[in-house]
Design an enzyme around this catalytic site. Structure first.
Site, PDB file in Angstrom:
ATOM      1  CD  GLU A  89      10.652  -6.886   6.830  1.00  0.00           C
ATOM      2  OE1 GLU A  89      10.793  -8.004   7.381  1.00  0.00           O
ATOM      3  OE2 GLU A  89      10.436  -5.839   7.463  1.00  0.00           O
TER       4      GLU A  89
ATOM      5  CB  ALA B  64       1.438   0.448   6.743  1.00  0.00           C
TER       6      ALA B  64
ATOM      7  CG  HIS C 188      11.040  -1.719   5.208  1.00  0.00           C
ATOM      8  ND1 HIS C 188       9.670  -1.730   5.038  1.00  0.00           N
ATOM      9  CD2 HIS C 188      11.352  -2.819   5.930  1.00  0.00           C
ATOM     10  CE1 HIS C 188       9.180  -2.805   5.638  1.00  0.00           C
ATOM     11  NE2 HIS C 188      10.179  -3.485   6.187  1.00  0.00           N
TER      12      HIS C 188
ATOM     13  N   PRO D 179       0.788  -1.234   0.000  1.00  0.00           N
ATOM     14  CG  PRO D 179      -0.199  -1.177   2.094  1.00  0.00           C
ATOM     15  CD  PRO D 179       0.477  -2.098   1.143  1.00  0.00           C
ATOM     16  CG  ASN D 180      -0.344   4.283   1.223  1.00  0.00           C
ATOM     17  OD1 ASN D 180      -1.306   4.790   0.673  1.00  0.00           O
ATOM     18  ND2 ASN D 180      -0.415   3.735   2.421  1.00  0.00           N
TER      19      ASN D 180
ATOM     20  NE  ARG E 117       9.632   6.879   8.635  1.00  0.00           N
ATOM     21  CZ  ARG E 117       8.705   6.572   7.714  1.00  0.00           C
ATOM     22  NH1 ARG E 117       8.896   5.527   6.916  1.00  0.00           N
ATOM     23  NH2 ARG E 117       7.622   7.308   7.597  1.00  0.00           N
TER      24      ARG E 117
ATOM     25  CG  ASN F  89       8.402  -1.568   0.675  1.00  0.00           C
ATOM     26  OD1 ASN F  89       7.797  -1.677   1.735  1.00  0.00           O
ATOM     27  ND2 ASN F  89       8.987  -0.444   0.289  1.00  0.00           N
TER      28      ASN F  89
ATOM     29  NE  ARG G 222       3.732   6.761   1.675  1.00  0.00           N
ATOM     30  CZ  ARG G 222       4.016   5.548   2.118  1.00  0.00           C
ATOM     31  NH1 ARG G 222       4.539   4.653   1.295  1.00  0.00           N
ATOM     32  NH2 ARG G 222       3.772   5.222   3.354  1.00  0.00           N
TER      33      ARG G 222
ATOM     34  CE1 TYR H  80       8.685   5.388   3.033  1.00  0.00           C
ATOM     35  CE2 TYR H  80       7.095   7.188   2.957  1.00  0.00           C
ATOM     36  CZ  TYR H  80       7.580   6.046   3.564  1.00  0.00           C
ATOM     37  OH  TYR H  80       6.977   5.550   4.685  1.00  0.00           O
TER      38      TYR H  80
HETATM   39  C1  DQA Z   1       8.103   1.441   4.101  1.00  0.00           C
HETATM   40  C2  DQA Z   1       8.087   1.716   5.610  1.00  0.00           C
HETATM   41  C3  DQA Z   1       6.708   1.453   6.201  1.00  0.00           C
HETATM   42  O1  DQA Z   1       6.712   1.729   7.591  1.00  0.00           O
HETATM   43  C4  DQA Z   1       5.677   2.354   5.536  1.00  0.00           C
HETATM   44  O2  DQA Z   1       4.394   2.083   6.035  1.00  0.00           O
HETATM   45  C5  DQA Z   1       5.720   2.280   4.051  1.00  0.00           C
HETATM   46  C6  DQA Z   1       7.006   2.225   3.390  1.00  0.00           C
HETATM   47  C7  DQA Z   1       9.449   1.819   3.452  1.00  0.00           C
HETATM   48  O3  DQA Z   1       9.673   1.400   2.325  1.00  0.00           O
HETATM   49  O4  DQA Z   1      10.257   2.531   4.049  1.00  0.00           O
HETATM   50  O5  DQA Z   1       4.693   2.330   3.387  1.00  0.00           O
HETATM   51  O6  DQA Z   1       7.888   0.056   3.893  1.00  0.00           O
END
Ligand code: DQA
Length: 140
Positions: A98, A77, A100, A10-11, A107, A74, A18, A23
């Site tokens: 995994e 959240a 990020h 998501p996102n 954070r 990735n 964003r 990011y």
């Molecule tokens: C993320 C870190 C997560 O906490 C966040 O919710 C994201 C992006 C990252 O790539 O740093 O959506 O996965």
């Protein structure tokens, strides 16, 4: 030829727009293109999938069984609370890394916990878009 699936949750479709201070300014499609080129140099094939929906991510993990040598994921959240995604990763016999973009440990407190890390082969965080490339190099 090794086949790698790159998944984003998501996102992450909003990368570039964003919170660029966290990011970065690259869009997901430009990051995916860099990954694709890097993979090609290393003789690997890539597929890409992004969804804002937990069930779609789970369906894609299930569909990856027997089709991929590795998954770079990735989960956004969902990383921090989706037991359903955790169980899907544990169920499939495809190694998952995994990733990020941000360093989640510097954070908010809720980002310090990952429920998927225990079922992943490794974790790369905080290296910006290079987090994906490091994971790719491991699979290479
Ligand atoms: C993320 C870190 C997560 O906490 C966040 O919710 C994201 C992006 C990252 O790539 O740093 O959506 O996965």
């Amino acid at each position: 030829m090794k086949k790698i699936l790159i998944m984003n949750g998501p996102n992450l479709n909003l990368l570039g727009v964003r919170e660029p201070g966290i990011y970065g300014g690259d869009s997901l499609s430009s990051i995916n293109e860099e990954i694709r080129k890097k993979a090609e140099e290393k003789g690997m094939e890539t597929d890409f999938f992004q969804s804002n929906h937990e069930g779609e991510l789970i369906d894609r993990l299930h569909a990856a069984m027997g089709k991929y040598d590795g998954i770079i994921f990735n989960a956004g959240a969902y990383t921090h609370y989706s037991y359903a995604i955790r169980d899907a990763i544990a169920a499939i016999k495809v190694p998952v890394i995994e990733v990020h973009i941000s360093n989640v440990h510097t954070r908010e407190e809720f980002r310090h916990k990952s429920v998927i890390s225990p079922v992943c082969v490794g974790v790369v965080a905080g290296l910006g878009k290079k987090s994906y490339i490091c994971a790719l190099e491991y699979f290479a």
